[in-house]
Motif scaffolding. Sequence first.
Motif, PDB file in Angstrom:
ATOM      1  N   LYS A  26       0.835  -1.207   0.000  1.00 21.29           N
ATOM      2  CA  LYS A  26       0.000   0.000   0.000  1.00 21.29           C
ATOM      3  C   LYS A  26       0.864   1.249   0.000  1.00 21.29           C
ATOM      4  N   LEU A  27       1.904   1.267   0.836  1.00 23.67           N
ATOM      5  CA  LEU A  27       2.810   2.410   0.890  1.00 23.67           C
ATOM      6  C   LEU A  27       3.536   2.600  -0.433  1.00 23.67           C
ATOM      7  N   PHE A  28       3.982   1.494  -1.019  1.00 21.72           N
ATOM      8  CA  PHE A  28       4.707   1.558  -2.292  1.00 21.72           C
ATOM      9  C   PHE A  28       3.790   2.073  -3.401  1.00 21.72           C
ATOM     10  N   ARG A  29       2.558   1.623  -3.397  1.00 20.57           N
ATOM     11  CA  ARG A  29       1.607   2.069  -4.408  1.00 20.57           C
ATOM     12  C   ARG A  29       1.337   3.573  -4.266  1.00 20.57           C
ATOM     13  N   GLU A  30       1.235   4.051  -3.046  1.00 20.84           N
ATOM     14  CA  GLU A  30       1.025   5.483  -2.818  1.00 20.84           C
ATOM     15  C   GLU A  30       2.189   6.291  -3.388  1.00 20.84           C
ATOM     16  N   LEU A  31       3.389   5.805  -3.178  1.00 22.81           N
ATOM     17  CA  LEU A  31       4.576   6.481  -3.683  1.00 22.81           C
ATOM     18  C   LEU A  31       4.558   6.571  -5.203  1.00 22.81           C
ATOM     19  N   LEU A  32       4.287   5.444  -5.870  1.00 19.97           N
ATOM     20  CA  LEU A  32       4.334   5.423  -7.326  1.00 19.97           C
ATOM     21  C   LEU A  32       3.128   6.114  -7.954  1.00 19.97           C
ATOM     22  N   SER A  33       1.991   6.075  -7.285  1.00 18.71           N
ATOM     23  CA  SER A  33       0.819   6.781  -7.799  1.00 18.71           C
ATOM     24  C   SER A  33       1.089   8.280  -7.860  1.00 18.71           C
ATOM     25  N   ALA A  34       1.854   8.773  -6.900  1.00 20.25           N
ATOM     26  CA  ALA A  34       2.204  10.193  -6.888  1.00 20.25           C
ATOM     27  C   ALA A  34       3.065  10.568  -8.091  1.00 20.25           C
ATOM     28  N   LEU A  35       3.706   9.577  -8.695  1.00 22.68           N
ATOM     29  CA  LEU A  35       4.552   9.819  -9.873  1.00 22.68           C
ATOM     30  C   LEU A  35       3.799   9.590 -11.179  1.00 22.68           C
ATOM     31  N   GLY A  36       2.503   9.286 -11.078  1.00 22.27           N
ATOM     32  CA  GLY A  36       1.701   9.117 -12.279  1.00 22.27           C
ATOM     33  C   GLY A  36       1.518   7.692 -12.736  1.00 22.27           C
ATOM     34  N   PHE A  37       2.039   6.714 -11.986  1.00 22.93           N
ATOM     35  CA  PHE A  37       1.865   5.306 -12.349  1.00 22.93           C
ATOM     36  C   PHE A  37       0.538   4.781 -11.797  1.00 22.93           C
ATOM     37  N   GLU A  38      -0.114   3.975 -12.592  1.00 20.55           N
ATOM     38  CA  GLU A  38      -1.386   3.374 -12.181  1.00 20.55           C
ATOM     39  C   GLU A  38      -1.311   1.856 -12.205  1.00 20.55           C
ATOM     40  N   SER A  39      -0.684   1.309 -13.254  1.00 21.63           N
ATOM     41  CA  SER A  39      -0.480  -0.129 -13.366  1.00 21.63           C
ATOM     42  C   SER A  39       0.879  -0.466 -12.772  1.00 21.63           C
ATOM     43  N   ILE A  40       0.873  -1.201 -11.658  1.00 24.68           N
ATOM     44  CA  ILE A  40       2.112  -1.500 -10.940  1.00 24.68           C
ATOM     45  C   ILE A  40       2.200  -2.999 -10.704  1.00 24.68           C
ATOM     46  N   SER A  41       3.240  -3.631 -11.262  1.00 21.69           N
ATOM     47  CA  SER A  41       3.451  -5.054 -11.046  1.00 21.69           C
ATOM     48  C   SER A  41       4.894  -5.289 -10.612  1.00 21.69           C
ATOM     49  N   TYR A  42       5.075  -6.364  -9.881  1.00 22.55           N
ATOM     50  CA  TYR A  42       6.395  -6.664  -9.301  1.00 22.55           C
ATOM     51  C   TYR A  42       6.559  -8.177  -9.294  1.00 22.55           C
TER      52      TYR A  42
END
Length: 242
Positions: A26-42
Amino acid sequence: MTEKTFSVDSFIQRSAEIVDFKTLVKLFRELLSALGFESISYYVVRQSYRSVSAKEGARVEEDVEIADALFGAGRSVDFDPVISAMLEKLEPFHWFIAEENRHLSDEQRRVFKRLRAEGFVDGIAVPVMRRPGELAVFTLSKRGKTFSFTKTELRKLQIACHAMHLRSEELIDGKGEAPLSKRETEVMRLVARGMTNREIAEALKLSSHTVDTLIRRCFSKLGVTNRIEASIMFTFRDKLSA
Protein backbone atom coordinates in the motif's frame (compact mmCIF):
# COMPACT_ATOMS: atom_id res chain seq x y z
CA MET A 1 9.82 14.55 -10.68
CA THR A 2 6.38 15.19 -12.06
CA GLU A 3 3.49 15.04 -9.61
CA LYS A 4 5.01 15.28 -6.13
CA THR A 5 8.37 15.55 -4.49
CA PHE A 6 9.87 12.08 -4.70
CA SER A 7 11.57 11.14 -1.45
CA VAL A 8 13.37 7.81 -1.50
CA ASP A 9 14.61 8.41 2.05
CA SER A 10 11.07 8.90 3.30
CA PHE A 11 9.89 5.69 1.65
CA ILE A 12 12.82 3.70 3.07
CA GLN A 13 12.29 5.08 6.56
CA ARG A 14 8.55 4.40 6.58
CA SER A 15 8.86 0.95 4.99
CA ALA A 16 11.41 -0.09 7.61
CA GLU A 17 8.72 0.34 10.25
CA ILE A 18 6.16 -1.83 8.44
CA VAL A 19 5.78 -5.42 9.61
CA ASP A 20 3.38 -6.91 7.04
CA PHE A 21 3.60 -7.22 3.26
CA LYS A 22 0.10 -5.88 2.51
CA THR A 23 0.81 -2.57 4.26
CA LEU A 24 4.18 -2.33 2.51
CA VAL A 25 2.49 -2.73 -0.90
CA LYS A 26 0.00 0.00 0.00
CA LEU A 27 2.81 2.41 0.89
CA PHE A 28 4.71 1.56 -2.29
CA ARG A 29 1.61 2.07 -4.41
CA GLU A 30 1.02 5.48 -2.82
CA LEU A 31 4.58 6.48 -3.68
CA LEU A 32 4.33 5.42 -7.33
CA SER A 33 0.82 6.78 -7.80
CA ALA A 34 2.20 10.19 -6.89
CA LEU A 35 4.55 9.82 -9.87
CA GLY A 36 1.70 9.12 -12.28
CA PHE A 37 1.87 5.31 -12.35
CA GLU A 38 -1.39 3.37 -12.18
CA SER A 39 -0.48 -0.13 -13.37
CA ILE A 40 2.11 -1.50 -10.94
CA SER A 41 3.45 -5.05 -11.05
CA TYR A 42 6.40 -6.66 -9.30
CA TYR A 43 7.85 -10.08 -10.11
CA VAL A 44 10.80 -12.16 -9.02
CA VAL A 45 12.40 -13.23 -12.30
CA ARG A 46 15.19 -15.56 -11.22
CA GLN A 47 16.11 -17.39 -8.05
CA SER A 48 19.39 -19.27 -7.63
CA TYR A 49 20.11 -18.55 -11.32
CA ARG A 50 16.85 -20.31 -12.29
CA SER A 51 14.05 -18.67 -14.29
CA VAL A 52 10.75 -18.80 -12.46
CA SER A 53 7.21 -18.75 -13.83
CA ALA A 54 5.16 -15.57 -13.55
CA LYS A 55 2.80 -17.37 -11.20
CA GLU A 56 5.65 -18.43 -8.94
CA GLY A 57 7.43 -15.09 -9.05
CA ALA A 58 4.44 -12.73 -8.69
CA ARG A 59 4.65 -10.41 -5.69
CA VAL A 60 2.32 -7.63 -6.88
CA GLU A 61 0.07 -8.10 -9.91
CA GLU A 62 -2.47 -5.32 -10.12
CA ASP A 63 -3.42 -5.33 -13.80
CA VAL A 64 -4.88 -8.58 -15.16
CA GLU A 65 -4.76 -7.45 -18.80
CA ILE A 66 -1.11 -6.55 -18.80
CA ALA A 67 -0.15 -9.68 -16.84
CA ASP A 68 -1.99 -11.81 -19.36
CA ALA A 69 -0.33 -10.00 -22.27
CA LEU A 70 3.15 -10.39 -20.84
CA PHE A 71 3.03 -13.71 -19.06
CA GLY A 72 0.09 -15.71 -20.34
CA ALA A 73 0.26 -19.39 -21.25
CA GLY A 74 2.39 -20.22 -18.21
CA ARG A 75 5.46 -18.38 -19.45
CA SER A 76 8.42 -17.55 -17.29
CA VAL A 77 8.78 -13.85 -16.57
CA ASP A 78 11.89 -13.46 -18.71
CA PHE A 79 10.04 -14.67 -21.82
CA ASP A 80 8.75 -11.14 -22.24
CA PRO A 81 10.84 -9.01 -24.65
CA VAL A 82 10.91 -6.11 -22.20
CA ILE A 83 12.27 -8.34 -19.46
CA SER A 84 14.72 -10.08 -21.80
CA ALA A 85 16.19 -6.75 -22.86
CA MET A 86 16.26 -5.58 -19.27
CA LEU A 87 18.28 -8.60 -18.20
CA GLU A 88 21.11 -7.40 -20.41
CA LYS A 89 20.97 -3.79 -19.20
CA LEU A 90 20.16 -3.98 -15.48
CA GLU A 91 18.95 -0.39 -15.55
CA PRO A 92 15.49 1.20 -15.86
CA PHE A 93 14.19 1.74 -19.38
CA HIS A 94 11.03 2.42 -21.37
CA TRP A 95 9.09 -0.70 -22.43
CA PHE A 96 8.79 -0.10 -26.13
CA ILE A 97 12.52 0.47 -26.62
CA ALA A 98 12.77 -3.32 -26.52
CA GLU A 99 10.57 -3.46 -29.62
CA GLU A 100 13.52 -2.17 -31.64
CA ASN A 101 15.32 -5.48 -31.11
CA ARG A 102 15.34 -7.09 -34.56
CA HIS A 103 15.78 -10.55 -33.04
CA LEU A 104 12.33 -10.61 -31.42
CA SER A 105 10.11 -13.51 -32.42
CA ASP A 106 6.65 -12.99 -33.92
CA GLU A 107 5.16 -14.10 -30.63
CA GLN A 108 7.17 -11.53 -28.73
CA ARG A 109 6.15 -8.78 -31.14
CA ARG A 110 2.53 -9.70 -30.53
CA VAL A 111 3.11 -8.80 -26.88
CA PHE A 112 3.70 -5.18 -27.87
CA LYS A 113 0.61 -5.16 -30.08
CA ARG A 114 -1.43 -6.51 -27.19
CA LEU A 115 -0.09 -3.83 -24.86
CA ARG A 116 -1.05 -1.09 -27.30
CA ALA A 117 -4.47 -2.68 -27.74
CA GLU A 118 -4.89 -2.43 -23.97
CA GLY A 119 -4.15 1.30 -24.16
CA PHE A 120 -0.51 1.38 -23.06
CA VAL A 121 1.72 3.80 -24.97
CA ASP A 122 4.65 3.81 -22.56
CA GLY A 123 5.90 2.13 -19.41
CA ILE A 124 9.01 1.79 -17.28
CA ALA A 125 10.75 -1.51 -16.50
CA VAL A 126 12.88 -1.36 -13.35
CA PRO A 127 15.26 -4.26 -12.57
CA VAL A 128 16.64 -4.94 -9.11
CA MET A 129 19.02 -7.53 -7.71
CA ARG A 130 19.19 -8.80 -4.15
CA ARG A 131 22.25 -10.97 -4.64
CA PRO A 132 23.96 -12.78 -7.57
CA GLY A 133 21.61 -15.28 -9.21
CA GLU A 134 18.49 -13.44 -8.04
CA LEU A 135 16.61 -10.87 -10.08
CA ALA A 136 13.29 -9.04 -9.78
CA VAL A 137 11.51 -6.53 -12.01
CA PHE A 138 8.93 -3.81 -11.51
CA THR A 139 6.73 -2.94 -14.51
CA LEU A 140 5.14 0.49 -14.10
CA SER A 141 2.73 2.33 -16.37
CA LYS A 142 -0.63 4.04 -16.90
CA ARG A 143 -2.90 3.68 -19.88
CA GLY A 144 -2.53 6.52 -22.37
CA LYS A 145 0.36 8.17 -20.51
CA THR A 146 3.96 8.74 -21.54
CA PHE A 147 6.71 9.29 -18.98
CA SER A 148 9.62 11.70 -19.12
CA PHE A 149 12.18 11.12 -16.37
CA THR A 150 15.79 12.20 -16.22
CA LYS A 151 18.52 9.62 -15.66
CA THR A 152 18.81 10.81 -12.06
CA GLU A 153 15.08 10.42 -11.51
CA LEU A 154 15.13 6.92 -13.00
CA ARG A 155 18.01 6.04 -10.68
CA LYS A 156 16.00 7.27 -7.69
CA LEU A 157 13.05 5.22 -8.89
CA GLN A 158 15.29 2.15 -9.09
CA ILE A 159 16.54 2.72 -5.55
CA ALA A 160 12.95 2.90 -4.31
CA CYS A 161 12.12 -0.35 -6.13
CA HIS A 162 15.27 -1.94 -4.76
CA ALA A 163 14.28 -0.93 -1.23
CA MET A 164 10.81 -2.35 -1.81
CA HIS A 165 12.27 -5.64 -3.00
CA LEU A 166 14.69 -5.99 -0.09
CA ARG A 167 12.03 -5.25 2.50
CA SER A 168 9.52 -7.51 0.76
CA GLU A 169 11.89 -10.45 0.79
CA GLU A 170 12.62 -9.84 4.47
CA LEU A 171 8.92 -9.94 5.32
CA ILE A 172 8.19 -12.92 3.07
CA ASP A 173 11.19 -14.97 4.19
CA GLY A 174 10.73 -14.22 7.87
CA LYS A 175 14.26 -15.51 8.46
CA GLY A 176 16.55 -14.56 11.30
CA GLU A 177 19.47 -12.34 10.46
CA ALA A 178 23.08 -12.46 11.55
CA PRO A 179 23.54 -9.48 13.88
CA LEU A 180 26.20 -6.88 13.19
CA SER A 181 28.77 -6.29 15.90
CA LYS A 182 29.06 -2.86 17.52
CA ARG A 183 32.09 -2.03 15.38
CA GLU A 184 30.42 -3.32 12.20
CA THR A 185 27.39 -1.16 12.98
CA GLU A 186 29.63 1.90 13.39
CA VAL A 187 31.27 1.19 10.05
CA MET A 188 27.96 0.66 8.23
CA ARG A 189 26.54 3.91 9.58
CA LEU A 190 29.46 5.71 7.97
CA VAL A 191 29.10 3.72 4.74
CA ALA A 192 25.42 4.75 4.63
CA ARG A 193 26.56 8.38 4.93
CA GLY A 194 28.63 7.93 1.75
CA MET A 195 32.07 7.91 3.37
CA THR A 196 34.97 6.13 1.65
CA ASN A 197 37.02 3.39 3.33
CA ARG A 198 39.84 5.86 3.93
CA GLU A 199 37.49 8.39 5.54
CA ILE A 200 35.98 5.67 7.73
CA ALA A 201 39.44 4.49 8.79
CA GLU A 202 40.40 8.05 9.79
CA ALA A 203 37.11 8.65 11.63
CA LEU A 204 37.29 5.42 13.63
CA LYS A 205 41.10 5.39 13.96
CA LEU A 206 41.38 2.01 12.23
CA SER A 207 43.65 0.72 9.48
CA SER A 208 42.32 0.64 5.93
CA HIS A 209 42.77 -3.14 5.95
CA THR A 210 40.57 -3.48 9.04
CA VAL A 211 37.87 -1.30 7.53
CA ASP A 212 37.94 -3.35 4.32
CA THR A 213 37.59 -6.57 6.33
CA LEU A 214 34.71 -5.17 8.40
CA ILE A 215 32.85 -4.01 5.30
CA ARG A 216 33.22 -7.40 3.63
CA ARG A 217 31.84 -9.04 6.77
CA CYS A 218 28.91 -6.63 6.76
CA PHE A 219 28.19 -7.40 3.09
CA SER A 220 28.08 -11.09 3.92
CA LYS A 221 25.77 -10.64 6.91
CA LEU A 222 23.48 -8.28 5.02
CA GLY A 223 23.38 -10.53 1.95
CA VAL A 224 24.47 -7.77 -0.45
CA THR A 225 27.25 -7.23 -2.98
CA ASN A 226 27.84 -3.46 -3.10
CA ARG A 227 27.73 -0.29 -0.99
CA ILE A 228 24.37 0.95 -2.30
CA GLU A 229 22.65 -2.33 -1.47
CA ALA A 230 24.43 -2.44 1.88
CA SER A 231 23.33 1.09 2.77
CA ILE A 232 19.69 0.33 1.95
CA MET A 233 19.64 -2.98 3.81
CA PHE A 234 21.48 -1.53 6.81
CA THR A 235 19.07 1.40 6.98
CA PHE A 236 16.18 -1.06 7.30
CA ARG A 237 17.83 -3.08 10.02
CA ASP A 238 19.17 -0.10 11.93
CA LYS A 239 15.79 1.60 12.05
CA LEU A 240 14.00 -1.61 13.00
CA SER A 241 16.38 -2.20 15.90
CA ALA A 242 16.26 1.40 17.12
